[in-house]
Design a protein around this motif. Structure first.
Motif, PDB file in Angstrom:
ATOM      1  N   PHE A 162     -57.652  10.033 -13.224  1.00 12.54           N
ATOM      2  CA  PHE A 162     -58.992   9.509 -13.516  1.00 12.54           C
ATOM      3  C   PHE A 162     -58.928   8.043 -13.952  1.00 12.54           C
ATOM      4  CE2 PHE A 162     -60.063  14.003 -13.525  1.00 12.54           C
ATOM      5  CZ  PHE A 162     -61.340  14.006 -12.958  1.00 12.54           C
ATOM      6  N   VAL A 163     -58.150   7.254 -13.224  1.00 16.95           N
ATOM      7  CA  VAL A 163     -58.021   5.829 -13.527  1.00 16.95           C
ATOM      8  C   VAL A 163     -58.207   5.002 -12.248  1.00 16.95           C
ATOM      9  CG1 VAL A 163     -56.626   5.985 -15.633  1.00 16.95           C
ATOM     10  CG2 VAL A 163     -55.497   6.092 -13.391  1.00 16.95           C
ATOM     11  N   GLY A 164     -59.308   5.255 -11.550  1.00 16.27           N
ATOM     12  CA  GLY A 164     -59.618   4.486 -10.348  1.00 16.27           C
ATOM     13  C   GLY A 164     -59.966   3.051 -10.683  1.00 16.27           C
ATOM     14  N   PRO A 165     -60.027   2.157  -9.703  1.00 19.15           N
ATOM     15  CA  PRO A 165     -60.289   0.732  -9.936  1.00 19.15           C
ATOM     16  C   PRO A 165     -61.602   0.442 -10.663  1.00 19.15           C
ATOM     17  CG  PRO A 165     -59.519   1.083  -7.694  1.00 19.15           C
ATOM     18  CD  PRO A 165     -59.759   2.437  -8.271  1.00 19.15           C
ATOM     19  N   THR A 166     -62.657   1.205 -10.347  1.00 18.57           N
ATOM     20  CA  THR A 166     -63.947   0.989 -11.010  1.00 18.57           C
ATOM     21  C   THR A 166     -63.882   1.417 -12.474  1.00 18.57           C
ATOM     22  OG1 THR A 166     -65.127   1.342  -8.917  1.00 18.57           O
ATOM     23  CG2 THR A 166     -66.414   1.516 -10.943  1.00 18.57           C
ATOM     24  N   THR A 167     -63.249   2.571 -12.724  1.00 18.62           N
ATOM     25  CA  THR A 167     -63.055   3.054 -14.099  1.00 18.62           C
ATOM     26  C   THR A 167     -62.240   2.042 -14.903  1.00 18.62           C
ATOM     27  OG1 THR A 167     -63.194   5.389 -13.489  1.00 18.62           O
ATOM     28  CG2 THR A 167     -61.949   4.859 -15.483  1.00 18.62           C
ATOM     29  N   VAL A 168     -61.173   1.539 -14.305  1.00 18.53           N
ATOM     30  CA  VAL A 168     -60.312   0.575 -14.987  1.00 18.53           C
ATOM     31  C   VAL A 168     -61.034  -0.754 -15.205  1.00 18.53           C
ATOM     32  CG1 VAL A 168     -58.201  -0.791 -14.765  1.00 18.53           C
ATOM     33  CG2 VAL A 168     -58.159   1.646 -14.246  1.00 18.53           C
ATOM     34  N   TYR A 169     -61.882  -1.152 -14.277  1.00 18.94           N
ATOM     35  CA  TYR A 169     -62.638  -2.400 -14.455  1.00 18.94           C
ATOM     36  C   TYR A 169     -63.586  -2.282 -15.653  1.00 18.94           C
ATOM     37  CZ  TYR A 169     -65.219  -6.652 -13.369  1.00 18.94           C
ATOM     38  OH  TYR A 169     -65.791  -7.911 -13.444  1.00 18.94           O
ATOM     39  N   ALA A 170     -64.277  -1.145 -15.754  1.00 22.66           N
ATOM     40  CA  ALA A 170     -65.175  -0.926 -16.891  1.00 22.66           C
ATOM     41  C   ALA A 170     -64.390  -0.938 -18.201  1.00 22.66           C
ATOM     42  CB  ALA A 170     -65.914   0.405 -16.721  1.00 22.66           C
ATOM     43  N   PHE A 171     -63.199  -0.364 -18.165  1.00 27.90           N
ATOM     44  CA  PHE A 171     -62.302  -0.373 -19.323  1.00 27.90           C
ATOM     45  C   PHE A 171     -61.928  -1.807 -19.700  1.00 27.90           C
ATOM     46  CE2 PHE A 171     -57.712  -0.787 -20.289  1.00 27.90           C
ATOM     47  CZ  PHE A 171     -57.671  -0.189 -21.543  1.00 27.90           C
ATOM     48  N   MET A 172     -61.577  -2.625 -18.720  1.00 24.69           N
ATOM     49  CA  MET A 172     -61.179  -4.008 -18.978  1.00 24.69           C
ATOM     50  C   MET A 172     -62.346  -4.826 -19.532  1.00 24.69           C
ATOM     51  SD  MET A 172     -58.736  -4.647 -15.629  1.00 24.69           S
ATOM     52  CE  MET A 172     -57.646  -5.961 -16.215  1.00 24.69           C
ATOM     53  N   GLN A 173     -63.543  -4.570 -19.041  1.00 25.84           N
ATOM     54  CA  GLN A 173     -64.734  -5.225 -19.575  1.00 25.84           C
ATOM     55  C   GLN A 173     -64.915  -4.884 -21.053  1.00 25.84           C
ATOM     56  OE1 GLN A 173     -67.482  -3.380 -16.704  1.00 25.84           O
ATOM     57  NE2 GLN A 173     -68.322  -5.428 -16.345  1.00 25.84           N
TER      58      GLN A 173
END
Length: 201
Positions: A162-173
């Motif tokens: 559950f660490v897709g690019p969109t999920t990770v981008y939201a995390f980085m934000q």
């Protein structure tokens, strides 16, 4: 749609912060401020995974319940969870009762331990993927980035779920690896100041 909106205090903020009452405090005090604590980083990655297919408002409303259920996201404790804990959590009405997501957090806790063993801390590893400013898009115009894709691939290769690019981008934000507050938002300069003084792990 404008990316900022005037609030009653006459200050401009990101438009999304007005979409729910609980968002204002989260926007002003948390979102985008740099985080170097391993457990908070793990918590946010876990909650972003739970959010998949849902709204952040749903997750934020249940955040304290999640913290209690997962021992404040101390991944050293979560890594010891057994099938008995999965069964217990599936009965916990205070969280999102999704077996796959619950099992992913337990799996990812073990992966976080491995990162600590090999890189010293989860924070040091995560922050090594901080993007260069020149590679950033205009605030709030992207849902993924080269950096989020790279981190997502790296985590998946190690066995994270559950660490897709969109999920990770939201995390980085959210965790301050990028400052994605809209230009003109009163908090953008505060986040930038914190980023300048932040000592990368």
């Amino acid at each position: 749609m404008s990316k900022t909106i005037h609030f009653p205090d006459r200050k401009k903020r990101c438009t999304w912060s007005a979409s729910a009452p609980e968002f204002l405090k989260y926007h002003d005090e948390e979102w985008g401020f740099p985080v170097g604590d391993d457990y908070r980083l793990f918590e946010k990655l876990s909650l972003e995974g739970f959010q998949s297919g849902l709204s952040w408002r749903t997750i934020l409303a249940k955040r304290e319940n999640f913290r209690k259920a997962f021992h404040q996201f101390d991944f050293n404790k979560v890594a010891k969870f057994t099938q008995k804990d999965v069964t217990r959590l599936l009965k916990d009405e205070g969280i999102i009762r999704h077996k796959g997501k619950i099992e992913a957090v337990i799996n990812n806790a073990k992966m976080a331990q491995e990162i600590v063993r090999t890189h010293g801390s989860l924070a040091a590893y995560i922050w090594s993927f901080e993007p260069d400013k020149k590679d950033l898009a205009t605030p709030q115009t992207a849902s993924t980035s080269a950096a989020s894709i790279a981190l997502s691939k790296a985590l998946k290769k190690q066995g994270w779920k559950f660490v897709g690019p969109t999920t990770v981008y939201a995390f980085m934000q959210a965790m301050g690896l990028i400052n994605d507050h809209a230009v003109g938002c009163i908090i953008r300069s505060k986040v930038e100041a914190k980023r300048r003084s932040f000592k990368k792990p």
